[in-house]
Design a protein around this motif. Structure first.
Motif, PDB file in Angstrom:
ATOM      1  N   THR A 132      39.515  38.527  26.389  1.00  0.00           N
ATOM      2  CA  THR A 132      38.334  39.336  26.684  1.00  0.00           C
ATOM      3  C   THR A 132      37.466  38.696  27.755  1.00  0.00           C
ATOM      4  OG1 THR A 132      37.091  38.311  24.886  1.00  0.00           O
ATOM      5  CG2 THR A 132      38.272  40.350  24.378  1.00  0.00           C
ATOM      6  N   ASP A 133      37.736  37.445  28.120  1.00  0.00           N
ATOM      7  CA  ASP A 133      36.967  36.789  29.169  1.00  0.00           C
ATOM      8  C   ASP A 133      37.340  37.318  30.555  1.00  0.00           C
ATOM      9  OD1 ASP A 133      36.880  33.489  27.626  1.00  0.00           O
ATOM     10  OD2 ASP A 133      35.600  35.237  27.375  1.00  0.00           O
ATOM     11  N   TRP A 134      38.454  38.045  30.653  1.00  0.00           N
ATOM     12  CA  TRP A 134      38.935  38.568  31.931  1.00  0.00           C
ATOM     13  C   TRP A 134      38.766  40.079  31.967  1.00  0.00           C
ATOM     14  CZ3 TRP A 134      40.159  35.441  35.844  1.00  0.00           C
ATOM     15  CH2 TRP A 134      40.445  34.101  35.542  1.00  0.00           C
ATOM     16  N   LEU A 135      38.271  40.583  33.077  1.00  0.00           N
ATOM     17  CA  LEU A 135      38.027  42.012  33.231  1.00  0.00           C
ATOM     18  C   LEU A 135      38.814  42.550  34.413  1.00  0.00           C
ATOM     19  CD1 LEU A 135      34.138  41.926  32.895  1.00  0.00           C
ATOM     20  CD2 LEU A 135      35.761  42.552  31.116  1.00  0.00           C
ATOM     21  N   THR A 136      39.389  43.728  34.251  1.00  0.00           N
ATOM     22  CA  THR A 136      39.997  44.427  35.379  1.00  0.00           C
ATOM     23  C   THR A 136      38.906  45.225  36.087  1.00  0.00           C
ATOM     24  OG1 THR A 136      40.483  46.403  34.099  1.00  0.00           O
ATOM     25  CG2 THR A 136      42.176  44.674  34.101  1.00  0.00           C
ATOM     26  N   VAL A 137      39.245  45.772  37.249  1.00  0.00           N
ATOM     27  CA  VAL A 137      38.293  46.639  37.956  1.00  0.00           C
ATOM     28  C   VAL A 137      37.881  47.797  37.054  1.00  0.00           C
ATOM     29  CG1 VAL A 137      38.038  48.210  39.924  1.00  0.00           C
ATOM     30  CG2 VAL A 137      39.114  45.974  40.245  1.00  0.00           C
ATOM     31  N   GLU A 138      38.846  48.335  36.307  1.00  0.00           N
ATOM     32  CA  GLU A 138      38.539  49.449  35.402  1.00  0.00           C
ATOM     33  C   GLU A 138      37.604  49.014  34.272  1.00  0.00           C
ATOM     34  OE1 GLU A 138      41.573  48.686  36.573  1.00  0.00           O
ATOM     35  OE2 GLU A 138      41.937  50.442  37.840  1.00  0.00           O
TER      36      GLU A 138
ATOM     37  N   SER B 137      35.413  46.909  46.736  1.00  0.00           N
ATOM     38  CA  SER B 137      34.863  46.415  48.001  1.00  0.00           C
ATOM     39  C   SER B 137      34.045  45.145  47.780  1.00  0.00           C
ATOM     40  CB  SER B 137      34.023  47.489  48.699  1.00  0.00           C
ATOM     41  OG  SER B 137      32.764  47.637  48.092  1.00  0.00           O
ATOM     42  N   TRP B 138      33.356  45.049  46.619  1.00  0.00           N
ATOM     43  CA  TRP B 138      32.639  43.803  46.291  1.00  0.00           C
ATOM     44  C   TRP B 138      33.619  42.641  46.221  1.00  0.00           C
ATOM     45  CZ3 TRP B 138      29.739  46.000  41.419  1.00  0.00           C
ATOM     46  CH2 TRP B 138      28.678  46.825  41.834  1.00  0.00           C
ATOM     47  N   ILE B 139      34.788  42.901  45.633  1.00  0.00           N
ATOM     48  CA  ILE B 139      35.806  41.859  45.495  1.00  0.00           C
ATOM     49  C   ILE B 139      36.386  41.501  46.863  1.00  0.00           C
ATOM     50  CG2 ILE B 139      38.114  41.384  44.579  1.00  0.00           C
ATOM     51  CD1 ILE B 139      37.272  43.118  42.107  1.00  0.00           C
ATOM     52  N   ARG B 140      36.770  42.518  47.637  1.00  0.00           N
ATOM     53  CA  ARG B 140      37.381  42.262  48.944  1.00  0.00           C
ATOM     54  C   ARG B 140      36.427  41.528  49.879  1.00  0.00           C
ATOM     55  NH1 ARG B 140      39.688  47.434  48.216  1.00  0.00           N
ATOM     56  NH2 ARG B 140      37.985  48.353  49.387  1.00  0.00           N
ATOM     57  N   SER B 141      35.142  41.831  49.782  1.00  0.00           N
ATOM     58  CA  SER B 141      34.160  41.199  50.666  1.00  0.00           C
ATOM     59  C   SER B 141      33.786  39.797  50.202  1.00  0.00           C
ATOM     60  CB  SER B 141      32.893  42.055  50.732  1.00  0.00           C
ATOM     61  OG  SER B 141      32.208  42.004  49.486  1.00  0.00           O
ATOM     62  N   GLY B 142      34.234  39.422  49.007  1.00  0.00           N
ATOM     63  CA  GLY B 142      33.923  38.098  48.489  1.00  0.00           C
ATOM     64  C   GLY B 142      32.617  38.015  47.729  1.00  0.00           C
ATOM     65  N   ARG B 143      31.906  39.118  47.632  1.00  0.00           N
ATOM     66  CA  ARG B 143      30.634  39.108  46.902  1.00  0.00           C
ATOM     67  C   ARG B 143      30.861  38.890  45.413  1.00  0.00           C
ATOM     68  NH1 ARG B 143      27.569  44.376  47.975  1.00  0.00           N
ATOM     69  NH2 ARG B 143      26.083  43.402  46.564  1.00  0.00           N
TER      70      ARG B 143
ATOM     71  N   THR C 228      33.525  37.316  42.809  1.00  0.00           N
ATOM     72  CA  THR C 228      34.683  36.432  42.710  1.00  0.00           C
ATOM     73  C   THR C 228      35.744  37.047  41.817  1.00  0.00           C
ATOM     74  OG1 THR C 228      33.254  34.514  42.963  1.00  0.00           O
ATOM     75  CG2 THR C 228      35.431  34.111  42.047  1.00  0.00           C
ATOM     76  N   ALA C 229      36.980  37.091  42.310  1.00  0.00           N
ATOM     77  CA  ALA C 229      38.076  37.662  41.536  1.00  0.00           C
ATOM     78  C   ALA C 229      39.349  36.880  41.801  1.00  0.00           C
ATOM     79  CB  ALA C 229      38.279  39.129  41.890  1.00  0.00           C
ATOM     80  N   TYR C 230      40.295  37.052  40.914  1.00  0.00           N
ATOM     81  CA  TYR C 230      41.603  36.422  41.025  1.00  0.00           C
ATOM     82  C   TYR C 230      42.633  37.533  41.062  1.00  0.00           C
ATOM     83  CZ  TYR C 230      38.658  32.625  39.503  1.00  0.00           C
ATOM     84  OH  TYR C 230      37.627  31.725  39.412  1.00  0.00           O
ATOM     85  N   LYS C 231      43.743  37.274  41.730  1.00  0.00           N
ATOM     86  CA  LYS C 231      44.772  38.305  41.822  1.00  0.00           C
ATOM     87  C   LYS C 231      46.132  37.691  41.496  1.00  0.00           C
ATOM     88  CE  LYS C 231      46.032  42.300  44.597  1.00  0.00           C
ATOM     89  NZ  LYS C 231      46.017  42.928  45.914  1.00  0.00           N
ATOM     90  N   PRO C 232      46.375  37.440  40.202  1.00  0.00           N
ATOM     91  CA  PRO C 232      47.637  36.804  39.818  1.00  0.00           C
ATOM     92  C   PRO C 232      48.835  37.734  39.999  1.00  0.00           C
ATOM     93  CG  PRO C 232      46.394  37.423  37.870  1.00  0.00           C
ATOM     94  CD  PRO C 232      45.512  37.715  39.068  1.00  0.00           C
ATOM     95  N   GLY C 233      48.594  39.020  40.020  1.00  0.00           N
ATOM     96  CA  GLY C 233      49.673  39.988  40.206  1.00  0.00           C
ATOM     97  C   GLY C 233      49.204  41.072  41.148  1.00  0.00           C
TER      98      GLY C 233
ATOM     99  N   ALA D  93      46.932  43.429  40.235  1.00  0.00           N
ATOM    100  CA  ALA D  93      45.569  43.841  39.911  1.00  0.00           C
ATOM    101  C   ALA D  93      44.608  42.657  40.003  1.00  0.00           C
ATOM    102  CB  ALA D  93      45.521  44.431  38.513  1.00  0.00           C
ATOM    103  N   TYR D  94      43.397  42.961  40.412  1.00  0.00           N
ATOM    104  CA  TYR D  94      42.344  41.952  40.407  1.00  0.00           C
ATOM    105  C   TYR D  94      41.896  41.676  38.981  1.00  0.00           C
ATOM    106  CZ  TYR D  94      41.676  42.694  45.441  1.00  0.00           C
ATOM    107  OH  TYR D  94      41.838  42.779  46.787  1.00  0.00           O
ATOM    108  N   LEU D  95      41.545  40.406  38.714  1.00  0.00           N
ATOM    109  CA  LEU D  95      40.940  40.031  37.443  1.00  0.00           C
ATOM    110  C   LEU D  95      39.653  39.285  37.749  1.00  0.00           C
ATOM    111  CD1 LEU D  95      44.009  38.736  35.407  1.00  0.00           C
ATOM    112  CD2 LEU D  95      42.803  40.908  35.117  1.00  0.00           C
ATOM    113  N   VAL D  96      38.608  39.618  37.000  1.00  0.00           N
ATOM    114  CA  VAL D  96      37.295  39.006  37.197  1.00  0.00           C
ATOM    115  C   VAL D  96      36.871  38.370  35.879  1.00  0.00           C
ATOM    116  CG1 VAL D  96      34.863  39.464  37.746  1.00  0.00           C
ATOM    117  CG2 VAL D  96      36.680  40.714  38.944  1.00  0.00           C
ATOM    118  N   LYS D  97      36.407  37.126  35.952  1.00  0.00           N
ATOM    119  CA  LYS D  97      35.870  36.496  34.752  1.00  0.00           C
ATOM    120  C   LYS D  97      34.557  37.174  34.401  1.00  0.00           C
ATOM    121  CE  LYS D  97      37.657  31.790  35.051  1.00  0.00           C
ATOM    122  NZ  LYS D  97      37.269  30.385  35.224  1.00  0.00           N
ATOM    123  N   ARG D  98      34.341  37.396  33.109  1.00  0.00           N
ATOM    124  CA  ARG D  98      33.089  38.037  32.680  1.00  0.00           C
ATOM    125  C   ARG D  98      31.887  37.235  33.164  1.00  0.00           C
ATOM    126  NH1 ARG D  98      31.284  41.967  29.364  1.00  0.00           N
ATOM    127  NH2 ARG D  98      33.341  42.476  28.552  1.00  0.00           N
TER     128      ARG D  98
END
Length: 66
Positions: free
Chosen positions: A5-11, A28-34, A36-41, A43-48
């Motif tokens: 649950t510490d990881w969130l998808t864009v959805e 766009s927030w993720i792509r611009s770097g505003r 922070t996200a990780y992309k292990p596969g 889909a982007y994953l964002v820490k809560r």
């Protein structure tokens, strides 16, 4: 063990924000770097905690929560 649950998808972020922010805006927030996200596969994953920090830093004006 890690808590998934510490990881969130864009959805997930879309749901957390009450479906008020378009998915494309979140991406766009993720792509611009505003945001922070990780992309292990594919889909982007964002820490809560990163989302919480982003929202705090993005807030304008004084804290209006009562």
């Amino acid at each position: 063990t890690t808590d998934d649950t510490d990881w969130l998808t864009v959805e997930d972020i879309y749901e957390v924000l009450g479906r008020r922010i378009p998915l494309d805006t979140i991406r766009s927030w993720i792509r611009s770097g505003r945001l922070t996200a990780y992309k292990p596969g594919k889909a982007y994953l964002v820490k809560r905690e990163d989302l919480d920090k982003f929202l705090r830093d993005s807030r304008t004006g004084p804290d209006e929560r009562s």
